[in-house]
Design an enzyme around this catalytic site. Structure first.
Site, mmCIF file in Angstrom:
data_model
loop_
_atom_site.group_PDB
_atom_site.id
_atom_site.type_symbol
_atom_site.label_atom_id
_atom_site.label_comp_id
_atom_site.label_asym_id
_atom_site.label_seq_id
_atom_site.Cartn_x
_atom_site.Cartn_y
_atom_site.Cartn_z
ATOM 1 N N SER A 75 16.909 45.303 -10.581
ATOM 2 C CA SER A 75 16.215 45.669 -9.331
ATOM 3 C C SER A 75 16.712 47.011 -8.798
ATOM 4 O O SER A 75 15.910 47.833 -8.322
ATOM 5 C CB SER A 75 16.383 44.579 -8.271
ATOM 6 N N HIS A 87 17.057 37.605 -13.883
ATOM 7 C CA HIS A 87 17.621 38.328 -12.726
ATOM 8 C C HIS A 87 17.402 37.458 -11.480
ATOM 9 O O HIS A 87 17.841 36.308 -11.451
ATOM 10 C CB HIS A 87 16.969 39.711 -12.674
ATOM 11 N N HIS A 98 26.740 36.463 -16.883
ATOM 12 C CA HIS A 98 26.478 37.732 -16.206
ATOM 13 C C HIS A 98 26.667 38.881 -17.186
ATOM 14 O O HIS A 98 27.513 38.804 -18.083
ATOM 15 C CB HIS A 98 27.407 37.934 -15.001
ATOM 16 N N ARG A 150 30.454 36.129 -4.878
ATOM 17 C CA ARG A 150 29.319 35.755 -4.007
ATOM 18 C C ARG A 150 29.083 34.245 -4.106
ATOM 19 O O ARG A 150 28.657 33.610 -3.150
ATOM 20 C CB ARG A 150 28.049 36.525 -4.429
ATOM 21 N N ASP A 161 23.415 33.127 -8.096
ATOM 22 C CA ASP A 161 22.215 32.281 -8.032
ATOM 23 C C ASP A 161 22.515 30.802 -8.253
ATOM 24 O O ASP A 161 21.672 29.953 -7.963
ATOM 25 C CB ASP A 161 21.190 32.768 -9.059
HETATM 26 N N1 HAX Z 1 23.159 29.824 -20.858
HETATM 27 C C1 HAX Z 1 22.966 29.857 -22.198
HETATM 28 N N2 HAX Z 1 23.139 30.957 -22.949
HETATM 29 C C2 HAX Z 1 23.555 32.060 -22.318
HETATM 30 C C3 HAX Z 1 23.814 32.094 -20.955
HETATM 31 C C4 HAX Z 1 23.579 30.919 -20.190
HETATM 32 N N3 HAX Z 1 23.733 30.879 -18.885
HETATM 33 N N4 HAX Z 1 24.223 33.336 -20.620
HETATM 34 C C5 HAX Z 1 24.211 34.053 -21.752
HETATM 35 N N5 HAX Z 1 23.798 33.286 -22.778
HETATM 36 C C6 HAX Z 1 23.543 33.700 -24.164
HETATM 37 C C7 HAX Z 1 22.531 34.823 -24.156
HETATM 38 O O1 HAX Z 1 21.201 34.312 -24.046
HETATM 39 C C8 HAX Z 1 22.805 35.486 -25.481
HETATM 40 O O2 HAX Z 1 22.226 34.697 -26.484
HETATM 41 P P1 HAX Z 1 21.659 35.356 -27.847
HETATM 42 O O3 HAX Z 1 22.857 35.929 -28.519
HETATM 43 O O4 HAX Z 1 21.023 34.229 -28.546
HETATM 44 O O5 HAX Z 1 20.684 36.417 -27.420
HETATM 45 C C9 HAX Z 1 24.331 35.351 -25.566
HETATM 46 O O6 HAX Z 1 24.703 34.277 -24.710
HETATM 47 C C10 HAX Z 1 25.075 36.609 -25.160
HETATM 48 O O7 HAX Z 1 24.642 36.972 -23.854
HETATM 49 P P2 HAX Z 1 25.652 37.706 -22.847
HETATM 50 O O8 HAX Z 1 26.036 39.013 -23.465
HETATM 51 O O9 HAX Z 1 26.733 36.795 -22.427
HETATM 52 O O10 HAX Z 1 24.728 37.892 -21.576
HETATM 53 P P3 HAX Z 1 23.725 39.091 -21.251
HETATM 54 O O11 HAX Z 1 24.490 40.206 -20.658
HETATM 55 O O12 HAX Z 1 22.847 39.403 -22.406
HETATM 56 O O13 HAX Z 1 22.786 38.423 -20.148
HETATM 57 C C11 HAX Z 1 22.369 37.088 -18.260
HETATM 58 C C12 HAX Z 1 23.257 38.160 -18.871
HETATM 59 C C13 HAX Z 1 22.689 36.946 -16.800
HETATM 60 C C14 HAX Z 1 20.903 37.524 -18.392
HETATM 61 C C15 HAX Z 1 22.622 35.751 -19.005
HETATM 62 O O14 HAX Z 1 23.945 35.324 -18.800
HETATM 63 C C16 HAX Z 1 21.650 34.648 -18.597
HETATM 64 O O15 HAX Z 1 20.546 34.570 -19.153
HETATM 65 N N6 HAX Z 1 22.034 33.769 -17.590
HETATM 66 C C17 HAX Z 1 21.169 32.745 -17.088
HETATM 67 C C18 HAX Z 1 20.160 33.342 -16.116
HETATM 68 C C19 HAX Z 1 20.844 33.785 -14.843
HETATM 69 O O16 HAX Z 1 21.605 33.069 -14.234
HETATM 70 N N7 HAX Z 1 20.512 35.007 -14.394
HETATM 71 C C20 HAX Z 1 21.032 35.557 -13.135
HETATM 72 C C21 HAX Z 1 22.162 36.550 -13.327
HETATM 73 C C22 HAX Z 1 22.668 37.137 -12.049
HETATM 74 C C23 HAX Z 1 21.633 38.006 -11.435
HETATM 75 O O17 HAX Z 1 21.226 39.047 -11.920
HETATM 76 N N8 HAX Z 1 21.100 37.563 -10.350
HETATM 77 O O18 HAX Z 1 20.043 38.156 -9.826
#
Ligand code: HAX
Length: 434
Positions: A240, A270, A317, A326, A372
């Site tokens: 964002s 996000h 994250h 937070r 979140d």
């Molecule tokens: N559950 C299961 N698998 C997860 C995970 C979770 N909560 N978090 C990361 N992973 C997985 C990823 O999908 C990725 O899988 P692949 O190798 O198969 O692609 C792997 O672990 C490595 O990911 P990462 O490097 O740890 O995480 P990223 O930096 O790529 O992504 C995210 C960060 C926040 C998008 C990710 O942790 C996620 O999808 N979390 C769940 C959704 C979420 O809570 N989003 C909100 C984040 C905070 C925010 O921005 N708020 O607005």
């Protein structure tokens, strides 16, 4: 306006400081980019400057150098309240100093004056199909108001680059004033038979927002103040913030830029994660027969979700490598005000089981909860049960940080963003030759 005078005093020295930093250090390297990073969402690449806040993987966010506990302690409060006023975090993010009560009062009054929503926005939103997602309505409402942009008008008339920040500041103040009105309008239109509640001119920005939503509980007003402070900024690289910054760099005005940022916030990885968390918890509760499930049941449910190839919403994250402060702040609020709430108990049990499971699962680099994972249970407790609306609340808050940054981007004359992309063929040629 004192806020504007204060800003003017800051702009000159800051321009000089940035000019001197570029002159002295402009050719030095702060990041090198690997092929993996180019394919991997540019994770960790330092290539952008963002003044209002900075994120440390282990410590979490600092707003202009202040931690969340410091901000909660130092920012002015509403009469009789304990949580910081969002007007204060805006002042801090923009000016870089802790505001006085007077500074905050001026912003409250200014936003009260500018808050009214034009009728055509209401008409436009009322014309949408009823099932239009609240985030779509929010982004659209912001975009619709673009015709109000002072920056766009002044630019068209002819504006010197050194003056850009001034109409941008005016647009930002108008937008921030109107966002709670827009959000509350969408909420009441979508979920409460379009029975709108007029603003209360005696209330602060967040208090009035709670009032227009239709939740008069003073404790909810306190929660909303805290919520709107906590979600305001998280350095510049998140979707964002970065999309607002990127679109603004083309000199698209703050309405275009913020609407773009909100479209990014609407993604489930996000900001939409806050609605996904509650949706997932309520589904789990229902499937497990209601009430508070046992730790064993929750563990099984978490594994089932992972085994279906889905993420655990609210965990992980891109930058953080510990529990999000937070999350902790919201947990403290819950422990104080709603320790016996059923959903809070489930959120607490998840905190006990999910990190271990994610570690065992072995994929997520950060197994700890993010912001979140907690927000929805607090909102639900005070009767805000329409979770599709939660990301709009996040958006109202995020606007504080990204718009403060936008003013600075124009004040510092930052140019249009244009990183260089490469093709897979080009990468192969670099390292394998042709
Ligand atoms: N559950 C299961 N698998 C997860 C995970 C979770 N909560 N978090 C990361 N992973 C997985 C990823 O999908 C990725 O899988 P692949 O190798 O198969 O692609 C792997 O672990 C490595 O990911 P990462 O490097 O740890 O995480 P990223 O930096 O790529 O992504 C995210 C960060 C926040 C998008 C990710 O942790 C996620 O999808 N979390 C769940 C959704 C979420 O809570 N989003 C909100 C984040 C905070 C925010 O921005 N708020 O607005």
């Amino acid at each position: 306006m004192k806020l504007k005078e204060k800003l003017v005093k800051k702009i000159g020295p800051m321009r000089e400081e940035v000019r001197s930093v570029i002159e002295k250090h402009g050719d030095k390297t702060i990041s090198e980019v690997t092929v993996k990073q180019a394919y991997g969402g540019m994770r960790g690449v330092k290539c952008m400057v963002w003044e209002p806040s900075a994120l440390d993987p282990m410590e979490g966010i600092r707003f202009r150098g202040y931690t969340i506990p410091e901000v909660r302690e130092k920012l002015p409060k509403a009469p009789g309240g304990e949580e910081p006023l969002p007007e204060g975090i805006f002042y801090l993010l923009l000016i870089g100093e802790i505001p006085t009560e007077e500074d905050v009062k001026e912003i409250t009054q200014e936003w009260q004056k500018r808050g009214e929503l034009p009728q055509y926005i209401k008409d436009a939103l009322r014309a949408l199909p009823e099932d239009t997602h609240p985030m779509t309505q929010f982004s659209l409402g912001i975009l619709c108001m673009q015709r109000e942009s002072i920056f766009a008008r002044r630019y068209r008339e002819g504006l010197s680059k050194t003056e850009y920040w001034e109409p941008v500041f005016e647009d930002v103040m108008n937008l921030l004033a109107k966002l709670p009105h827009l959000a509350a309008f969408i909420y009441r239109k979508t979920y409460k038979n379009d029975e709108q509640i007029p603003p209360d001119p005696e209330l602060d920005w967040a208090g009035n927002f709670a009032h227009m939503l239709g939740i008069e509980d003073d404790e909810f007003k306190e929660l909303l103040r805290l919520y709107l402070v906590l979600h305001s900024d998280h350095e510049g690289g998140n979707v964002s913030a970065h999309s607002t910054h990127l679109v603004g760099s083309a000199l698209s005005d703050p309405y275009y830029a913020l609407s773009a940022g909100m479209n990014g916030l609407a993604g489930p990885l996000h900001g939409l994660a806050n609605q996904e968390v509650i949706r997932w918890i309520l589904k789990m509760k229902e499937e497990l027969g209601g009430g508070v499930p046992t730790k064993e049941q929750i563990s099984q449910y978490v594994w089932d979700t992972l085994n279906k190839g889905q993420v655990i919403p609210g965990y992980g994250h891109a930058v953080l490598r510990k529990t999000d402060p937070r999350y902790i702040a919201q947990r403290e609020f819950a422990l104080k005000h709603l320790p016996d709430d059923e959903i809070f108990k489930i959120v607490s049990l998840l905190y006990e089981v999910v990190p271990g499971i994610l570690m065992e699962h072995g994929k997520a680099k950060n197994p700890w909860p993010n912001v979140d994972a907690h927000s929805g249970c607090l909102l639900l407790h005070y009767g805000l049960k329409e979770y599709d609306f939660y990301t709009v609340l996040f958006g109202v808050s995020r606007a504080l940080g990204v718009l403060a940054a936008l003013i600075w981007s124009r004040a510092l004359g930052l140019p249009i963003e244009r990183p260089k992309s490469v093709t897979t063929e080009w990468i192969k040629q670099q390292f394998e030759g042709s």
